[in-house]
Structure formats: C-alpha cells, structure tokens
Design a protein around this motif. Sequence first.
Motif, mmCIF file in Angstrom:
data_model
loop_
_atom_site.group_PDB
_atom_site.id
_atom_site.type_symbol
_atom_site.label_atom_id
_atom_site.label_comp_id
_atom_site.label_asym_id
_atom_site.label_seq_id
_atom_site.Cartn_x
_atom_site.Cartn_y
_atom_site.Cartn_z
ATOM 1 N N LEU A 267 0.974 -1.032 -0.009
ATOM 2 C CA LEU A 267 -0.129 -0.036 0.093
ATOM 3 C C LEU A 267 0.776 1.476 -0.023
ATOM 4 O O LEU A 267 0.532 2.251 -0.800
ATOM 5 C CB LEU A 267 -1.036 -0.166 1.229
ATOM 6 N N TYR A 268 1.926 1.243 0.717
ATOM 7 C CA TYR A 268 2.600 2.327 0.980
ATOM 8 C C TYR A 268 3.358 2.769 -0.566
ATOM 9 O O TYR A 268 3.276 3.886 -0.942
ATOM 10 C CB TYR A 268 3.954 2.119 1.967
ATOM 11 N N PHE A 269 3.917 1.753 -1.294
ATOM 12 C CA PHE A 269 4.513 1.965 -2.417
ATOM 13 C C PHE A 269 3.336 2.486 -3.510
ATOM 14 O O PHE A 269 3.760 3.282 -4.349
ATOM 15 C CB PHE A 269 5.731 1.125 -2.679
ATOM 16 N N ALA A 270 2.263 1.657 -3.300
ATOM 17 C CA ALA A 270 1.199 2.115 -4.368
ATOM 18 C C ALA A 270 0.898 3.463 -4.229
ATOM 19 O O ALA A 270 0.574 4.356 -5.037
ATOM 20 C CB ALA A 270 0.185 1.113 -4.421
ATOM 21 N N LEU A 271 0.835 3.936 -2.967
ATOM 22 C CA LEU A 271 0.296 5.310 -2.756
ATOM 23 C C LEU A 271 1.369 6.374 -2.916
ATOM 24 O O LEU A 271 0.888 7.542 -3.251
ATOM 25 C CB LEU A 271 -0.294 5.363 -1.156
ATOM 26 N N LYS A 272 2.500 6.085 -3.433
ATOM 27 C CA LYS A 272 3.301 6.874 -3.925
ATOM 28 C C LYS A 272 3.464 7.112 -5.214
ATOM 29 O O LYS A 272 4.075 7.876 -5.992
ATOM 30 C CB LYS A 272 4.801 6.409 -3.364
ATOM 31 N N ARG A 273 2.493 6.160 -5.876
ATOM 32 C CA ARG A 273 2.545 6.095 -7.174
ATOM 33 C C ARG A 273 1.446 7.053 -8.031
ATOM 34 O O ARG A 273 0.292 6.761 -7.679
ATOM 35 C CB ARG A 273 2.610 4.871 -7.779
ATOM 36 N N PRO A 274 1.687 8.347 -8.597
ATOM 37 C CA PRO A 274 0.790 9.015 -9.175
ATOM 38 C C PRO A 274 -0.182 8.513 -10.100
ATOM 39 O O PRO A 274 -1.244 8.735 -10.111
ATOM 40 C CB PRO A 274 1.788 10.057 -9.942
ATOM 41 N N ASP A 275 0.120 7.279 -10.768
ATOM 42 C CA ASP A 275 -0.682 6.564 -11.667
ATOM 43 C C ASP A 275 -1.597 5.645 -10.886
ATOM 44 O O ASP A 275 -2.688 5.111 -11.634
ATOM 45 C CB ASP A 275 0.212 5.517 -12.658
ATOM 46 N N LEU A 276 -1.266 5.318 -9.737
ATOM 47 C CA LEU A 276 -2.126 4.336 -8.970
ATOM 48 C C LEU A 276 -2.872 4.951 -7.791
ATOM 49 O O LEU A 276 -4.080 4.475 -7.271
ATOM 50 C CB LEU A 276 -1.379 3.311 -8.441
ATOM 51 N N ALA A 277 -2.342 6.023 -7.132
ATOM 52 C CA ALA A 277 -2.734 6.335 -5.752
ATOM 53 C C ALA A 277 -4.113 6.980 -5.780
ATOM 54 O O ALA A 277 -4.874 6.594 -4.885
ATOM 55 C CB ALA A 277 -1.789 7.677 -5.335
ATOM 56 N N PRO A 278 -4.671 8.005 -6.761
ATOM 57 C CA PRO A 278 -5.898 8.409 -6.708
ATOM 58 C C PRO A 278 -7.068 7.179 -6.506
ATOM 59 O O PRO A 278 -7.741 7.115 -5.855
ATOM 60 C CB PRO A 278 -6.221 9.296 -7.881
ATOM 61 N N ALA A 279 -6.888 6.421 -7.820
ATOM 62 C CA ALA A 279 -7.926 5.110 -7.859
ATOM 63 C C ALA A 279 -7.715 4.359 -6.289
ATOM 64 O O ALA A 279 -8.677 3.898 -5.804
ATOM 65 C CB ALA A 279 -7.565 4.449 -9.018
ATOM 66 N N LEU A 280 -6.619 4.092 -5.969
ATOM 67 C CA LEU A 280 -6.516 3.179 -4.761
ATOM 68 C C LEU A 280 -6.815 3.622 -3.495
ATOM 69 O O LEU A 280 -7.601 3.127 -2.684
ATOM 70 C CB LEU A 280 -4.712 2.978 -4.721
ATOM 71 N N ARG A 281 -6.629 5.162 -3.368
ATOM 72 C CA ARG A 281 -7.280 5.799 -2.175
ATOM 73 C C ARG A 281 -8.923 5.824 -2.305
ATOM 74 O O ARG A 281 -9.363 5.554 -1.317
ATOM 75 C CB ARG A 281 -7.025 7.432 -2.502
#
Length: 288
Positions: A267-281
């Motif tokens: 989760l930590y590294f996915a939330l640092k990724r601009p391509d993934l963070a908004p949808a994951l949040r």
Amino acid sequence: MAAHVRSVVIPAAGLGTRILPATKAFPKELLPLVDRPIIQYGVEEAVAAGCRRVVLVTSPDNTMTAAHFAPNPALEAVLEKRGKSETLALVRSVSAMAELTTVHQAQPLGLGHAVLMAAPAVRGEPFAVVLPDDVIDAEPPALRSMCDLFAELDGPVLLVERVPRDAVNRYGIIDASPLRQGVYRVRDLVEKPDPADAPSDLAIVGRYILTPDLFPVLEQTGAGAGGEIQLTDGLRDLMAQRPIYACELSGVRHDAGSRLGFLQASLYFALKRPDLAPALRAYLRTLD
Ligand code: G1P
C-alpha cells in the motif's frame, strides 16, 4: 581514507516461512510490491549508493532470482515487435542495473553463513549487505548515508532503528554509546534477546557496511540463536579487533517478509505512485 564500497551482498536463501504458503514454490524476494519484486528495491538502493556489483546468495535450486536481473531476449523481441517501447525500456533497465554474481548457500545455516559464502566474490574489499525483506524508503538512500559514514569512520557500520520493547526478540539488538546525533559506537550486540535481557531498543534493520576481516571471524563463529550461524555473533567477535559503528535510520522501513508488513509495504509504495494513488485511495475509502 576508507576504500569505496563497490559490492553489495544480498542474502536470499531463506525459506520464507513467515509468508507460507505463498513461498512454497516461489522465492520470497520475488514477490511483487506493486510491480517490482521485493529484492529490486534493495538492489536499486545499493546501486544508488554506488554498489554496482551485486552478489546474490541463493539456494542452488533457485534460478528465478538471478533470471530477474538477466536479459530476457525472447521477451524483449516480442515487446520490440509489438512496439511497446516503454515496457521494453523498463525490462532492459532491470538487467542493466547491476553486475550480478550468484553464489550458492547449499543449506540455510544462518545469515552469518550466507555472508561467508560471498567471501570470494567481494574480492577482499569492504562490502555492503542488504537484507531484502527490509524495504527502506529514505532520502538520501539509507545505504548511501552508511557509505558516507564508513568513509568517515573507516569501520563497519550497521543501520539501526528503535523498535517496541516487545519486538526486540525479532532482531539483532545493539548496546551503544552515542558519538553524535544518530551515530553510535557499538559496545555489544545480541541476536534476538528476550525483552527482559535486551541491552536497548536499537534493532539492526537489514543494512550493513562490512569489512573483509569479518570472514575469518565468521569461519570460527558457532551456531547461535535458533541454531543458526548468526551475523550478529560474528560482528560481536569482530569487535574484539576493531570498533563497529551504527547509525539510526531516518526514513521508512517495512518488513516485507511478514504478512502484515508485506501488505503495508504494498500500500505504501502504491500510494506513492501518481498513476495508482488516486484510484487506490478511492477504493480504500469504500472499505471499512
Ligand atoms: C536478521 C538478523 C537480525 C536483524 C534482522 C533485520 O534476522 O539476524 O540481526 O535484526 O535480520 O531484519 P532475521 O529477520 O533474518 O531473522
């Protein structure tokens, strides 16, 4: 002036018992955090610290981990034919990252034994050790700060972090006197002590800068905690010959070798990724 640290030893011959059954047939260090295997984070950190020679210690039946860092001509040809130039560059960057040597640890006899297997490959020079389970996000990278300290102090450097008292029995723990803010001279080390006996809450967290005079000491180190040849015990013996130092981590560490730590790191590294963070949040908000 201390010699430049050019090699990093990455012990990856453990059985991954904490995350079974995922690791029954698959090497733990290749489990992905987002889209990179756990071990790639450690290699990238080492390369950023100037260590381009990677000495991988694996079990003899593991060919997959070294294959991850080798070129894959068949895959590259397909990507090229399909015009996937970005993906092709990504795939090629992994094999271009470092110069890899693999050494085998025939039996999982402990971390000290794994490091000893790398002795011929580090060519009598100082070397780094990265335990891939400990995935660290720090700026500057933790290993780079440790190399700087090694250059200054000309002695082995361990990375430490304060851990809760009831967790000290999962780590090597140091007893140390501060030299300055965040830098210590080690007085003693003990592997996985009972909380009642631990000399401090400063735990070794998977990064070491070591010197080749450790190898003859490790050859003499007997089995310690858990019946294994422990790196911590070898370092404790080495301390009779030379000072050892520690520096405190300033950054974020996850233990990706445990179930919870693996999920948190993902989760930590996915939330640092601009391509993934908004949808994951947005997705995380739907869970409760
Ligand atoms: C190893 C070391 C230990 C260190 C830890 C850090 O233990 O033996 O000293 O504190 O890594 O992750 P392991 O986690 O392999 O049991």
